[in-house]
Design a protein around this motif. Sequence first.
Motif, PDB file in Angstrom:
ATOM      1  N   GLN A 322      42.153  48.598  38.604  1.00 40.33           N
ATOM      2  CA  GLN A 322      42.862  48.462  37.266  1.00 40.33           C
ATOM      3  C   GLN A 322      41.548  47.894  36.355  1.00 40.33           C
ATOM      4  N   LEU A 323      40.315  47.909  36.577  1.00 43.96           N
ATOM      5  CA  LEU A 323      38.964  47.981  35.942  1.00 43.96           C
ATOM      6  C   LEU A 323      38.189  49.200  35.877  1.00 43.96           C
ATOM      7  N   PRO A 324      38.782  50.293  35.852  1.00 40.86           N
ATOM      8  CA  PRO A 324      37.625  51.466  35.597  1.00 40.86           C
ATOM      9  C   PRO A 324      36.597  51.484  35.026  1.00 40.86           C
ATOM     10  N   GLU A 325      36.380  50.580  33.984  1.00 36.67           N
ATOM     11  CA  GLU A 325      34.772  50.685  32.995  1.00 36.67           C
ATOM     12  C   GLU A 325      33.962  50.152  33.986  1.00 36.67           C
ATOM     13  N   TYR A 326      34.184  49.597  35.166  1.00 37.40           N
ATOM     14  CA  TYR A 326      33.055  48.931  36.117  1.00 37.40           C
ATOM     15  C   TYR A 326      33.201  49.439  37.193  1.00 37.40           C
ATOM     16  N   ASN A 327      31.808  49.663  37.903  1.00 39.12           N
ATOM     17  CA  ASN A 327      31.887  50.032  39.266  1.00 39.12           C
ATOM     18  C   ASN A 327      31.541  48.788  40.217  1.00 39.12           C
ATOM     19  N   ARG A 407      37.954  30.467  39.761  1.00 44.23           N
ATOM     20  CA  ARG A 407      38.575  30.395  41.262  1.00 44.23           C
ATOM     21  C   ARG A 407      39.559  31.246  41.263  1.00 44.23           C
ATOM     22  N   VAL A 408      39.713  32.046  42.637  1.00 43.35           N
ATOM     23  CA  VAL A 408      40.861  32.628  43.130  1.00 43.35           C
ATOM     24  C   VAL A 408      41.277  32.119  44.525  1.00 43.35           C
ATOM     25  N   ARG A 419      42.518  40.286  39.377  1.00 48.55           N
ATOM     26  CA  ARG A 419      42.039  41.318  38.187  1.00 48.55           C
ATOM     27  C   ARG A 419      41.700  40.509  37.089  1.00 48.55           C
ATOM     28  N   ASP A 420      42.613  39.597  36.648  1.00 50.47           N
ATOM     29  CA  ASP A 420      42.564  38.748  35.231  1.00 50.47           C
ATOM     30  C   ASP A 420      41.315  37.909  35.429  1.00 50.47           C
TER      31      ASP A 420
END
Length: 518
Positions: A322-327, A407-408, A419-420
Amino acid sequence: MCSLFTFCALVVSLAVTVNGANILCLMGVASPSHHIWNRAIMDGLARQGHNLTILSADVETNQPPNVHYIHLEEIYPTLYTGPDSLDLIEMANENPFKSVVSFYRDFVVHECAGTLKSKGLQFLMDYPDDFRFDLVLHDFTCGPCLLGALHKFQYPPLVSVTAFNNPPYSTEVIGGHKFYSYVPFYSLSYDTDMNFVQRVHNTLLHLTDMFYRNYFSNPRIDAMMREYFRYEDLPYAPELHHRSKLMLVNAHYSIDFPESSPPNLIPVGGLQIRDPAPLPVDLEQYVNASRKGAVLFSLGTNVRSDQLDSKRQRMIIDALRQLPEYNFLWKFETDLTIPLPKNVIVRPWMPQNDLLAHPKIKAFITHAGLLSTHEATWYGVPIVGIPFIADQHRNLERCVRAGVARRVSFQTMSTEQLRDAIRDVLEDPQYRANMAAQSALFRDQPEKPLARAIWWIEWVLRHPDATQLQSPVLKMGFLKTYLLDVALFLGACPVILLLLLKRCMKKPQQVSDSKKRK
């Protein structure tokens, strides 16, 4: 009689560099990250021309002729195979008090058992009794199990090292003080400004650690050592630690908690960080192909990504998708059967130091191990932390409070939470600005941490009998060190004075009563 192989090894170690010292390195801690940190010191000493005999759970090949590894081949199998094998992910679910017991009862004791049944240790013990080492370098993180070798080699000067920050038991090795009022236990996410309840919790955890170590773990290790080394005059195992002339710890005041320490405790945090090398061509191309930048993802060397259950693996992949602009470059140790999106690649190994130094790496998803947080700080890369065990919680909390990390929780993680958190760290410029400030503090040193470590080790070689830096605490004992005897005396003085005054006041009254009766 020594074997031909032993004889050849001795000849090599004696003859390679005439001016170098013979250094014995006792590195029995079963942790690749500890090995990375220790190896930096040992490689630095080898470059100085010293001869190194390295007894280690991890070994290197293609070494220069003045470096000789001896493998403690039974440590990892003892810890991670069989019915009593450790599950680090399961240990991550333990409360702090249970984790203290698990560390000593399961990890430390089993590691010592693997050490003592290794052919590598016997190989070292078969060295001639008159063989001379000029110095012993010892990773003391998991106790004194290997220090019986000191007795065989007539007690050369001892330097203790640890990649485990400044652990609570460092005072039992070189003296000094640990103030529970502002030094949080390594598995807690407290800062120095603890409230009353937190200070009670912190104190109880420190005392639990000290009590279990001294009354259960250390006696067990001592019994195991005596059964193996069989020296009648071998000191009690923890007392062998007291011979340390110097301690090198993986800490630095600019980014770690402030602590009082004796002068022979030398902070050399980040010494494993080296000048970055060019990336492999495929990784360089992948990083540069990203639209907004790239993200490194690694859970370190102890808790591996391939040990995560498939549900969590899918959760992570969905978040990254869901973050396609980053590799994303994910260190995943085995084959991943779940289909990957185009913006995710996996490799069993990633050149972490070199990737973090790359200008297009915008964030680091990490377990918040100490080496990783130091490297991220050095290169100014903000963090998304997923801590599991030991000091990872405290390391991450320090970063969160400094405004350089999110933190997650591993236990409650969801696709949306991960993701957030990643998006927040990537797109809020304050995280990178704060980390740049932290990096500037960490880098502002008079010399590189590794150079400082080597200088102090060679200082011990130049002054093997010096005692000026050593703390008197180890000789004073607990009561004298913390002035408990003085406090008891001063507290008793008013009581004694009151009793004397009361007695003196009774005597005139008794005399007066006697006269009246007459």
